[in-house]
Design a protein around this motif. Structure first.
Motif, PDB file in Angstrom:
ATOM      1  N   ASP A  94      11.511  26.222  64.223  1.00 29.26           N
ATOM      2  CA  ASP A  94      10.622  26.290  62.673  1.00 29.26           C
ATOM      3  C   ASP A  94      11.306  25.884  61.565  1.00 29.26           C
ATOM      4  O   ASP A  94      11.045  25.064  60.768  1.00 29.26           O
ATOM      5  N   SER A  95      12.605  26.365  61.767  1.00 33.38           N
ATOM      6  CA  SER A  95      13.594  25.907  60.418  1.00 33.38           C
ATOM      7  C   SER A  95      13.941  24.575  60.638  1.00 33.38           C
ATOM      8  O   SER A  95      14.699  23.900  59.821  1.00 33.38           O
ATOM      9  N   MET A  96      14.421  24.105  62.091  1.00 33.17           N
ATOM     10  CA  MET A  96      14.987  22.990  62.362  1.00 33.17           C
ATOM     11  C   MET A  96      16.603  22.959  62.045  1.00 33.17           C
ATOM     12  O   MET A  96      17.308  21.893  62.235  1.00 33.17           O
ATOM     13  N   GLN A  97      16.793  24.087  61.864  1.00 36.62           N
ATOM     14  CA  GLN A  97      18.386  24.329  61.564  1.00 36.62           C
ATOM     15  C   GLN A  97      19.207  24.464  62.785  1.00 36.62           C
ATOM     16  O   GLN A  97      18.509  24.929  63.784  1.00 36.62           O
ATOM     17  N   GLN A  98      20.609  24.038  63.016  1.00 39.75           N
ATOM     18  CA  GLN A  98      21.117  23.960  64.060  1.00 39.75           C
ATOM     19  C   GLN A  98      22.482  25.061  63.905  1.00 39.75           C
ATOM     20  O   GLN A  98      23.058  24.922  62.970  1.00 39.75           O
ATOM     21  N   ILE A  99      22.859  25.745  64.959  1.00 33.89           N
ATOM     22  CA  ILE A  99      24.195  26.289  64.916  1.00 33.89           C
ATOM     23  C   ILE A  99      24.636  26.065  66.317  1.00 33.89           C
ATOM     24  O   ILE A  99      24.217  25.608  67.400  1.00 33.89           O
ATOM     25  N   THR A 100      26.213  26.556  66.274  1.00 37.76           N
ATOM     26  CA  THR A 100      26.980  26.343  67.646  1.00 37.76           C
ATOM     27  C   THR A 100      27.302  27.611  68.114  1.00 37.76           C
ATOM     28  O   THR A 100      27.735  28.539  67.607  1.00 37.76           O
ATOM     29  N   LEU A 101      27.193  27.755  69.445  1.00 39.46           N
ATOM     30  CA  LEU A 101      27.452  29.049  70.224  1.00 39.46           C
ATOM     31  C   LEU A 101      28.252  28.702  71.602  1.00 39.46           C
ATOM     32  O   LEU A 101      27.890  27.623  72.167  1.00 39.46           O
ATOM     33  N   PRO A 102      28.932  29.618  72.035  1.00 38.01           N
ATOM     34  CA  PRO A 102      29.432  29.375  73.153  1.00 38.01           C
ATOM     35  C   PRO A 102      28.165  29.620  74.307  1.00 38.01           C
ATOM     36  O   PRO A 102      27.455  30.522  74.103  1.00 38.01           O
ATOM     37  N   ILE A 103      28.633  29.095  75.567  1.00 39.89           N
ATOM     38  CA  ILE A 103      27.466  29.056  76.336  1.00 39.89           C
ATOM     39  C   ILE A 103      27.153  30.624  76.859  1.00 39.89           C
ATOM     40  O   ILE A 103      25.867  31.027  76.981  1.00 39.89           O
ATOM     41  N   ASP A 104      28.122  31.343  77.048  1.00 43.72           N
ATOM     42  CA  ASP A 104      27.981  32.744  77.574  1.00 43.72           C
ATOM     43  C   ASP A 104      27.287  33.764  76.441  1.00 43.72           C
ATOM     44  O   ASP A 104      27.239  34.822  76.616  1.00 43.72           O
ATOM     45  N   GLU A 105      27.038  33.267  75.247  1.00 48.26           N
ATOM     46  CA  GLU A 105      26.505  33.920  74.091  1.00 48.26           C
ATOM     47  C   GLU A 105      24.999  33.820  73.990  1.00 48.26           C
ATOM     48  O   GLU A 105      24.174  34.163  73.269  1.00 48.26           O
ATOM     49  N   VAL A 106      24.498  32.467  74.654  1.00 50.81           N
ATOM     50  CA  VAL A 106      23.366  31.954  74.269  1.00 50.81           C
ATOM     51  C   VAL A 106      22.070  32.981  74.973  1.00 50.81           C
ATOM     52  O   VAL A 106      21.071  33.222  73.960  1.00 50.81           O
ATOM     53  N   ALA A 107      22.424  33.634  76.100  1.00 52.02           N
ATOM     54  CA  ALA A 107      21.217  34.283  76.506  1.00 52.02           C
ATOM     55  C   ALA A 107      20.818  35.513  75.776  1.00 52.02           C
ATOM     56  O   ALA A 107      20.008  35.895  75.362  1.00 52.02           O
ATOM     57  N   LYS A 108      21.825  36.137  75.328  1.00 52.09           N
ATOM     58  CA  LYS A 108      21.844  37.295  74.399  1.00 52.09           C
ATOM     59  C   LYS A 108      21.342  36.933  73.156  1.00 52.09           C
ATOM     60  O   LYS A 108      20.114  37.529  72.606  1.00 52.09           O
ATOM     61  N   TYR A 109      21.774  35.776  72.274  1.00 51.22           N
ATOM     62  CA  TYR A 109      21.091  35.486  71.069  1.00 51.22           C
ATOM     63  C   TYR A 109      19.648  35.198  71.308  1.00 51.22           C
ATOM     64  O   TYR A 109      18.871  35.614  70.481  1.00 51.22           O
ATOM     65  N   ILE A 110      19.291  34.556  72.562  1.00 51.72           N
ATOM     66  CA  ILE A 110      17.654  34.445  72.689  1.00 51.72           C
ATOM     67  C   ILE A 110      16.855  35.593  72.821  1.00 51.72           C
ATOM     68  O   ILE A 110      15.788  35.841  72.229  1.00 51.72           O
ATOM     69  N   SER A 111      17.605  36.466  73.668  1.00 55.43           N
ATOM     70  CA  SER A 111      16.827  37.440  74.344  1.00 55.43           C
ATOM     71  C   SER A 111      16.671  38.603  73.042  1.00 55.43           C
ATOM     72  O   SER A 111      15.784  39.194  72.978  1.00 55.43           O
ATOM     73  N   ASP A 112      17.576  38.750  72.065  1.00 55.75           N
ATOM     74  CA  ASP A 112      17.302  39.418  71.032  1.00 55.75           C
ATOM     75  C   ASP A 112      16.203  39.053  70.081  1.00 55.75           C
ATOM     76  O   ASP A 112      15.624  39.880  69.163  1.00 55.75           O
ATOM     77  N   LYS A 113      15.784  37.580  69.942  1.00 57.77           N
ATOM     78  CA  LYS A 113      14.797  37.352  69.311  1.00 57.77           C
ATOM     79  C   LYS A 113      13.232  37.249  69.622  1.00 57.77           C
ATOM     80  O   LYS A 113      12.242  36.870  69.487  1.00 57.77           O
ATOM     81  N   ILE A 114      13.205  37.804  71.247  1.00 57.61           N
ATOM     82  CA  ILE A 114      11.865  37.637  71.876  1.00 57.61           C
ATOM     83  C   ILE A 114      11.574  38.866  72.474  1.00 57.61           C
ATOM     84  O   ILE A 114      10.536  39.055  73.380  1.00 57.61           O
ATOM     85  N   LYS A 115      12.110  39.925  71.679  1.00 59.65           N
ATOM     86  CA  LYS A 115      11.635  41.447  72.152  1.00 59.65           C
ATOM     87  C   LYS A 115      10.420  41.707  71.606  1.00 59.65           C
ATOM     88  O   LYS A 115       9.880  41.255  70.421  1.00 59.65           O
ATOM     89  N   PHE A 116       9.643  42.232  72.151  1.00 53.75           N
ATOM     90  CA  PHE A 116       7.984  42.599  71.982  1.00 53.75           C
ATOM     91  C   PHE A 116       7.646  44.105  72.117  1.00 53.75           C
ATOM     92  O   PHE A 116       7.823  44.391  73.187  1.00 53.75           O
TER      93      PHE A 116
END
Length: 457
Positions: free
Chosen positions: A435-457
């Motif tokens: 949506d924002s087209m903004q980019q960030i850098t993360l270690p691979i082992d932090e990616v899953a938690k980063y995404i999981s935190d954003k798709i809770k319903f």
């Protein structure tokens, strides 16, 4: 944002990118049937999962079933479908095409006229007064309205003369009613409790061809709340609110939603209300909440000879429970979500089409993109294997990274993960937000938690 989304925009996007295909397309199609493609099947599965989680998994007083499509024909006699179920249809004398009169009026009025409340005489008068012409040929020469039963008939038996007529179910709720005693007994359920299911229904009706809105084969998500009559209106109002909250949480615009109380009630009903959504074709029903009284269980008790009663374990009172029904069509809700998500965003040098799905229902949560296929492919496949254990992911290594971003935008993928030299050197990835087209850098082992935190319903 595009000022007005047209149904044509949605249909073209769905066909082009693999959300929905015309049924039996290589044979010229089959009217009002649709096949869900790779993206569509993920989308509808996510919608169904979200509904089941909200209304079944998170409610310990709701029990799921999956009843058969074919049922004893007596079920449909008890429900009234054999005797009185039917659609008001009229024929164009010029081109011989047949149409539902109420659909003609709803199409003409963009959903502003509640045609379901009209008698046949009122339907005919409205069509005549407003000079509603045939959608097929433009003629204005109609027959009188006649009633047609839209249940599909088939036969059970190996010999034609021994075959018994059975029906493809026109609704799923009868499966909950006939299993009321089974669920109550095996689950030791106490009133109030609900029975829910998701399943296919079939109606041999004339449809106006508005894509997924009304089809001859459709899937319903619904539940029946069994309660004491003294508490019934409280549950009716509760499900009106819960139904609205659910579709708002999925991402539908509050300004495009409204309650619509039925002007005409069935003889057994105390109340009935639709939630309508403003589709490109106008205001139309999205789901329904109905107070059905004790009619359903009473009829099945009468026709089956089984007592459909509940005995209160504390007061010993015996009674037939009242039913509050909540039902929503999978295809119709999916169409609303497609319409809501569609956006054409003007950028500095071009315009991008982006499907702004709530990440909870997006077909793919993540796209894994190797920056340069030659150098980053192996690492990208490794990352894909890691993340695909947690989310639905897609992989794309064709074309420039910019073109791949645009492809993911148009199918609604919330996050793109780019694999580059830094990933190989220090195990970090670039995550781009849809949506924002903004980019960030993360270690691979932090990616899953980063995404999981954003798709809770």
């Amino acid at each position: 944002m595009k000022e007005k989304v047209l149904m044509e925009d949605i249909v073209n996007l769905c066909k082009q990118y693999g959300f929905v295909y015309q049924g039996s397309e290589i044979y010229g199609g089959f009217a009002n049937t649709w096949d869900f493609g790779p993206l569509g099947v993920e989308l509808i599965n996510n919608v169904k999962h979200a509904w089941w989680k909200r209304f079944v998994n998170e409610d310990f007083r709701t029990y799921g079933v999956d009843a058969g499509i074919l049922m004893n024909p007596r079920v449909w006699e008890a429900s009234g479908h054999v005797e009185s179920f039917g659609d008001p249809k009229m024929d164009c004398k010029k081109c011989k095409q047949r149409f539902r009169a109420d659909n003609l009026i709803e199409e003409y009025s963009n959903g502003e006229v509640a045609a379901e409340a009209m008698s046949n005489e009122e339907l005919e008068k409205y069509i005549d007064d407003n000079h509603i012409t045939c959608p097929n040929c433009g003629g204005f020469d109609w027959t009188k309205i006649r009633k047609f039963n839209p249940m599909f008939k088939t036969s059970r038996g190996t010999l034609e003369n021994d075959a018994d007529t059975v029906y493809l179910r026109p609704e799923t709720c009868q499966g909950e009613y006939v299993n009321f005693l089974n669920v109550q007994r095996t689950s030791r359920a106490k009133i109030p409790f609900a029975i829910a299911q998701i399943g296919k229904s079939f109606r041999n009706e004339i449809t106006p061809g508005n894509f997924l809105f009304r089809t001859i084969e459709f899937e319903q998500m619904e539940l029946q709340k069994f309660c004491h009559d003294k508490d019934s209106m409280e549950f009716y109002e509760d499900y009106k609110k819960r139904a609205m909250d659910f579709i708002l949480d999925l991402g539908l615009d509050k300004e495009k939603l409204r309650y619509h109380d039925h002007d005409k009630l069935a003889h057994y009903a105390k109340a009935a209300c639709d939630i309508q959504y403003k589709f490109p074709i106008g205001w139309e029903e999205l789901n329904g909440i109905h107070h059905r009284g004790t009619w359903d269980l009473s009829r099945h008790s009468e026709f089956s000879g089984k007592k459909m009663e509940y005995q209160d374990p504390e007061t010993n009172e015996k009674y037939i429970p009242t039913v509050i029904e909540y039902s929503i069509g999978v295809g119709r809700l999916t169409l609303a979500l497609l319409c809501e998500a569609y956006d054409e965003e003007k950028l500095e040098n071009d315009t991008r089409i982006v499907m702004r799905f709530n990440p909870v229902i997006a077909p793919y949560k993540v796209a894994v993109l190797p920056l340069v296929k030659k150098y980053h492919k192996d690492k990208a496949e490794e990352v894909f294997k890691i993340l695909s254990k947690e989310f639905t992911c897609t992989y794309d290594d064709t074309g420039s990274i910019g073109k791949r971003y645009r492809r993911q935008d148009v199918i609604g993928t919330p996050w793109c993960i780019t694999i580059d030299d830094n990933t190989i050197n220090d195990n970090t990835v670039t995550i781009r937000d849809r949506d924002s087209m903004q980019q960030i850098t993360l270690p691979i082992d932090e990616v899953a938690k980063y995404i999981s935190d954003k798709i809770k319903f």
